[in-house]
Design a protein around this motif. Structure first.
Motif, PDB file in Angstrom:
ATOM      1  N   PRO A 360       0.792  -1.232   0.000  1.00  0.00           N
ATOM      2  CA  PRO A 360       0.000   0.000   0.000  1.00  0.00           C
ATOM      3  C   PRO A 360       0.819   1.275   0.000  1.00  0.00           C
ATOM      4  O   PRO A 360       0.290   2.349  -0.295  1.00  0.00           O
ATOM      5  CB  PRO A 360      -0.834  -0.130   1.285  1.00  0.00           C
ATOM      6  N   TYR A 361       2.080   1.192   0.331  1.00  0.00           N
ATOM      7  CA  TYR A 361       2.952   2.361   0.342  1.00  0.00           C
ATOM      8  C   TYR A 361       3.467   2.721  -1.056  1.00  0.00           C
ATOM      9  O   TYR A 361       4.116   3.753  -1.237  1.00  0.00           O
ATOM     10  CB  TYR A 361       4.152   2.104   1.262  1.00  0.00           C
ATOM     11  N   LYS A 362       3.145   1.918  -2.024  1.00  0.00           N
ATOM     12  CA  LYS A 362       3.672   2.084  -3.373  1.00  0.00           C
ATOM     13  C   LYS A 362       2.550   2.473  -4.320  1.00  0.00           C
ATOM     14  O   LYS A 362       1.452   1.925  -4.264  1.00  0.00           O
ATOM     15  CB  LYS A 362       4.315   0.768  -3.819  1.00  0.00           C
ATOM     16  N   TYR A 397       5.928   8.656  -9.071  1.00  0.00           N
ATOM     17  CA  TYR A 397       6.107   7.309  -8.527  1.00  0.00           C
ATOM     18  C   TYR A 397       6.475   7.447  -7.050  1.00  0.00           C
ATOM     19  O   TYR A 397       7.379   8.207  -6.702  1.00  0.00           O
ATOM     20  CB  TYR A 397       7.196   6.546  -9.266  1.00  0.00           C
ATOM     21  N   GLN A 398       5.786   6.706  -6.190  1.00  0.00           N
ATOM     22  CA  GLN A 398       6.027   6.789  -4.749  1.00  0.00           C
ATOM     23  C   GLN A 398       6.292   5.410  -4.193  1.00  0.00           C
ATOM     24  O   GLN A 398       5.612   4.433  -4.522  1.00  0.00           O
ATOM     25  CB  GLN A 398       4.827   7.407  -4.034  1.00  0.00           C
ATOM     26  N   THR A 399       7.285   5.313  -3.302  1.00  0.00           N
ATOM     27  CA  THR A 399       7.600   4.061  -2.628  1.00  0.00           C
ATOM     28  C   THR A 399       8.306   4.397  -1.315  1.00  0.00           C
ATOM     29  O   THR A 399       8.402   5.574  -0.935  1.00  0.00           O
ATOM     30  CB  THR A 399       8.475   3.146  -3.506  1.00  0.00           C
ATOM     31  N   VAL A 400       8.789   3.374  -0.603  1.00  0.00           N
ATOM     32  CA  VAL A 400       9.483   3.583   0.663  1.00  0.00           C
ATOM     33  C   VAL A 400      10.918   3.097   0.545  1.00  0.00           C
ATOM     34  O   VAL A 400      11.258   2.311  -0.338  1.00  0.00           O
ATOM     35  CB  VAL A 400       8.770   2.852   1.827  1.00  0.00           C
ATOM     36  N   ILE A 401      11.737   3.595   1.475  1.00  0.00           N
ATOM     37  CA  ILE A 401      13.119   3.134   1.595  1.00  0.00           C
ATOM     38  C   ILE A 401      13.247   2.415   2.927  1.00  0.00           C
ATOM     39  O   ILE A 401      13.125   3.032   3.978  1.00  0.00           O
ATOM     40  CB  ILE A 401      14.107   4.314   1.522  1.00  0.00           C
ATOM     41  N   SER A 402      13.451   1.133   2.908  1.00  0.00           N
ATOM     42  CA  SER A 402      13.608   0.296   4.102  1.00  0.00           C
ATOM     43  C   SER A 402      12.284   0.117   4.841  1.00  0.00           C
ATOM     44  O   SER A 402      11.796  -0.994   4.994  1.00  0.00           O
ATOM     45  CB  SER A 402      14.677   0.882   5.035  1.00  0.00           C
ATOM     46  N   ASN A 403      11.654   1.213   5.311  1.00  0.00           N
ATOM     47  CA  ASN A 403      10.379   1.129   6.014  1.00  0.00           C
ATOM     48  C   ASN A 403       9.566   2.379   5.735  1.00  0.00           C
ATOM     49  O   ASN A 403      10.024   3.297   5.049  1.00  0.00           O
ATOM     50  CB  ASN A 403      10.594   0.921   7.524  1.00  0.00           C
ATOM     51  N   THR A 404       8.354   2.421   6.295  1.00  0.00           N
ATOM     52  CA  THR A 404       7.432   3.511   5.974  1.00  0.00           C
ATOM     53  C   THR A 404       7.832   4.845   6.601  1.00  0.00           C
ATOM     54  O   THR A 404       7.193   5.860   6.325  1.00  0.00           O
ATOM     55  CB  THR A 404       6.003   3.147   6.419  1.00  0.00           C
ATOM     56  N   ASP A 405       8.861   4.856   7.454  1.00  0.00           N
ATOM     57  CA  ASP A 405       9.351   6.134   7.972  1.00  0.00           C
ATOM     58  C   ASP A 405      10.106   6.926   6.908  1.00  0.00           C
ATOM     59  O   ASP A 405      10.288   8.138   7.047  1.00  0.00           O
ATOM     60  CB  ASP A 405      10.271   5.912   9.179  1.00  0.00           C
ATOM     61  N   HIS A 406      10.545   6.238   5.881  1.00  0.00           N
ATOM     62  CA  HIS A 406      11.326   6.873   4.818  1.00  0.00           C
ATOM     63  C   HIS A 406      10.596   6.659   3.487  1.00  0.00           C
ATOM     64  O   HIS A 406      10.534   5.530   2.983  1.00  0.00           O
ATOM     65  CB  HIS A 406      12.733   6.287   4.736  1.00  0.00           C
ATOM     66  N   GLY A 437      10.696  18.676 -17.159  1.00  0.00           N
ATOM     67  CA  GLY A 437      11.449  18.659 -15.904  1.00  0.00           C
ATOM     68  C   GLY A 437      11.367  17.323 -15.206  1.00  0.00           C
ATOM     69  O   GLY A 437      10.557  16.453 -15.556  1.00  0.00           O
ATOM     70  N   ALA A 438      12.219  17.156 -14.196  1.00  0.00           N
ATOM     71  CA  ALA A 438      12.252  15.947 -13.373  1.00  0.00           C
ATOM     72  C   ALA A 438      12.443  16.352 -11.924  1.00  0.00           C
ATOM     73  O   ALA A 438      13.000  17.418 -11.625  1.00  0.00           O
ATOM     74  CB  ALA A 438      13.372  15.018 -13.821  1.00  0.00           C
ATOM     75  N   PHE A 439      11.993  15.508 -11.000  1.00  0.00           N
ATOM     76  CA  PHE A 439      12.049  15.849  -9.591  1.00  0.00           C
ATOM     77  C   PHE A 439      12.249  14.601  -8.748  1.00  0.00           C
ATOM     78  O   PHE A 439      11.969  13.472  -9.177  1.00  0.00           O
ATOM     79  CB  PHE A 439      10.762  16.555  -9.148  1.00  0.00           C
ATOM     80  N   VAL A 440      12.728  14.817  -7.518  1.00  0.00           N
ATOM     81  CA  VAL A 440      12.837  13.769  -6.519  1.00  0.00           C
ATOM     82  C   VAL A 440      12.578  14.415  -5.164  1.00  0.00           C
ATOM     83  O   VAL A 440      13.015  15.534  -4.898  1.00  0.00           O
ATOM     84  CB  VAL A 440      14.221  13.082  -6.553  1.00  0.00           C
ATOM     85  N   GLU A 441      11.834  13.719  -4.302  1.00  0.00           N
ATOM     86  CA  GLU A 441      11.496  14.250  -2.986  1.00  0.00           C
ATOM     87  C   GLU A 441      11.555  13.124  -1.958  1.00  0.00           C
ATOM     88  O   GLU A 441      10.896  12.102  -2.101  1.00  0.00           O
ATOM     89  CB  GLU A 441      10.110  14.885  -3.000  1.00  0.00           C
ATOM     90  N   TYR A 442      12.364  13.351  -0.926  1.00  0.00           N
ATOM     91  CA  TYR A 442      12.519  12.382   0.163  1.00  0.00           C
ATOM     92  C   TYR A 442      11.828  12.925   1.409  1.00  0.00           C
ATOM     93  O   TYR A 442      11.938  14.113   1.733  1.00  0.00           O
ATOM     94  CB  TYR A 442      13.999  12.140   0.449  1.00  0.00           C
ATOM     95  N   ALA A 443      11.101  12.065   2.111  1.00  0.00           N
ATOM     96  CA  ALA A 443      10.390  12.466   3.324  1.00  0.00           C
ATOM     97  C   ALA A 443      10.704  11.492   4.447  1.00  0.00           C
ATOM     98  O   ALA A 443      10.658  10.274   4.259  1.00  0.00           O
ATOM     99  CB  ALA A 443       8.883  12.515   3.078  1.00  0.00           C
ATOM    100  N   TYR A 444      11.023  12.054   5.619  1.00  0.00           N
ATOM    101  CA  TYR A 444      11.282  11.267   6.817  1.00  0.00           C
ATOM    102  C   TYR A 444      10.292  11.692   7.889  1.00  0.00           C
ATOM    103  O   TYR A 444      10.127  12.880   8.185  1.00  0.00           O
ATOM    104  CB  TYR A 444      12.711  11.486   7.319  1.00  0.00           C
TER     105      TYR A 444
END
Length: 516
Positions: A360-362, A397-406, A437-444
């Motif tokens: 569901p995080y993806k 496109y949205q996903t997580v890194i390691s866990n849902t905190d990242h 254009g292109a973008f990247v956004e990281y959220a913790y």
């Protein structure tokens, strides 16, 4: 010897008792609209006429000891479903129990008192949401008038002659605020002067206001903030809604909305708005209309599909607006000064979302629209006619890194604008803007107390070259109801000087000189 015999007999009898108390396992489920089995958790299971009972687990499984005698009735029940009675004439090791939704369940409502304006203390960006309760204070009006009861956004008149209203945020004009509806561009280019009057207040479900540089996912144009309108949803709106308004100043409005759920997956919504102000007033006797005379027709239609792995929306929006203002009677020594603005706007849009039920995080989102805006106006002896053809595409496109905190979002976007302008029939000019254009956004986000968002996007303008937009947002919660936020970033926009400064350039007596 006798003791050994007694022990053996006791063990034999105990074994028979244990064997006699066999257990029956079962699975409780329903059949959903897709003909698939879906577990019913925490259902009650008990033997009729006894105190022996259990509750199913969250996966719909249960285990209960067999009855003392046969035949016996096993009762399975859960709120919202018809109870089922299973008669067992002999022992069965496993059972499958199918429950049906209750057709006789009375409707009930859970209500709570909520403020019309809420501020999200979890999001690292300061998001202030104006709900339906707040919008209802100005339900007869358009979106530009809906901000009059809000302290975050200032509403002012551009000039006394046209009666047009504009917004301000953080002390700067509204053109520095990125205004969207459901993350699609709303106020850009030729719609800068009158665009907020093209969305009736009754069509809005909520308004989100973000101060400062916003998310890079939505583009590079946010400088003082972002405003996003959420319109009524086909699967949530009233089946039929009618709002009629009139006042002593001869202003009349009608809002008609009709929503229909065709099946569990498809729904549609049509919203129609018309307003009319044909009787003028001059209460201060200055020979100028106190307010503009106006007729507007607004039609919006959308279709929505909700599936397990995909969500889809498509629709169109059409606006026809005719505004006149200025002097009522001509003076003997000078011609009549009048203002007339005719606007035609047509927009089509689609929104696609691809879901991953097991993750569901993806998700993947694709949104796009195409808009035609025709602006025909005169301000006294000044003429300004223009056309705008715009297109917008955003892939996320949205996903997580390691866990849902990242979490991380990345993707690409493309915006296109084609302007054709004519000033006083002497200056014909225009331009084409194409910006990929292109973008990247990281959220913790750590347990809703500390949050950090880092974003970077790069775009290439066909006239101004490449540029980069970095942004950062930080939030820390001291308590549940208090938060410290820090937001920094850059923003860019291209100007349309004449339409964005119509009160100074067109309404006034200033001369406009354009260099070749």
């Amino acid at each position: 010897m006798n003791n050994k015999i007694i022990i053996i007999i006791l063990l034999f009898l105990l074994g028979n008792v244990v064997n006699a108390q066999k257990s029956i396992k079962g699975y409780i489920f329903e059949i959903d609209e897709n003909k698939a089995k879906k577990e019913i958790p925490l259902a009650s299971v008990y033997w009729q006429g006894t105190t022996i009972g259990v509750a199913a687990d969250i996966k719909g499984n249960f285990e209960i000891i067999e009855p003392k005698q046969y035949p016996s009735n096993l009762i399975v029940s859960f709120i919202g479903y018809q109870s089922d009675t299973i008669t067992l004439k002999s022992y069965r090791k496993t059972l499958n129990v199918k429950l049906k939704s209750s057709v006789g369940l009375n409707e009930f409502q859970i209500t709570e008192r909520r403020s019309g304006t809420t501020i999200n203390t979890v999001d690292p960006l300061r998001v202030e949401t104006l709900g339906t309760k707040e919008l209802a204070k100005a339900a007869c009006c358009n979106i530009s008038e809906s901000f009059e009861t809000n302290a975050s956004v200032d509403v002012n008149f551009t000039d006394a002659a046209s009666g047009t209203k504009k917004i301000q945020m953080l002390g700067l004009d509204g053109i520095y605020t990125q205004i969207q509806y459901e993350n699609l561009p709303l106020i850009r280019g030729l719609s800068a002067a009158y665009g907020l009057t093209f969305i009736p207040g009754t069509q809005a479900e909520s308004i989100q206001i973000k101060k400062g540089a916003g998310s890079v996912v939505n583009g590079f144009e946010s400088i003082t903030g972002q405003i996003n309108l959420e319109l009524q949803k086909p699967d949530e709106a009233e089946k039929l809604y009618l709002n009629i308004y009139g006042n002593a100043m001869a202003r009349a409005e009608i809002n008609l909305q009709a929503a229909q759920k065709l099946n569990p997956k498809w729904s549609t919504l049509t919203m129609f708005h018309a307003n009319n102000q044909t009787i003028g007033h001059d209460n201060n006797n200055d020979n100028f209309e106190d307010h503009p005379l106006r007729t507007q027709y607004n039609l919006f239609n959308r279709w929505k599909y909700i599936g397990k792995k995909r969500m889809f929306q498509a629709g169109f929006r059409a606006v026809l607006d005719d505004l006149t203002a200025g002097q009522i009677k001509a003076n003997p020594n000078e011609p009549l000064y009048e203002i007339g603005v005719k606007t035609k706007q047509l927009e089509v849009f689609t929104k696609n979302g691809f879901l991953f039920p097991k993750k569901p995080y993806k998700s993947i989102g694709i949104i796009n629209n195409f808009k035609i805006h025709d602006h025909q106006s005169y301000y006294g002896n000044k003429l300004y006619n223009a056309e705008q053809y715009s297109g917008y595409l955003n892939l996320i496109y949205q996903t997580v890194i390691s866990n849902t905190d990242h979490t991380i979002k990345f993707g690409g976007s493309w915006s296109y604008d084609n302007y054709n302008k004519n000033l006083n029939n002497n200056y014909k000019f225009g331009r084409i803007e194409s910006v990929p254009g292109a973008f990247v956004e990281y959220a913790y986000n750590a347990q809703k107390k500390t949050a950090l968002v880092l974003g970077l996007r790069g775009d290439y303008h066909n006239q101004h070259g490449a540029f980069f937009t970095p942004r950062a947002h930080y939030k820390y919660n001291f308590t549940e109801k208090s938060a410290f936020r820090l937001s920094v970033g850059r923003g860019f926009r291209t100007a349309n000087p004449i339409i964005e400064n119509s009160s100074a350039a067109l309404v006034s007596a200033r001369n406009i000189i354009l260099k070749d």
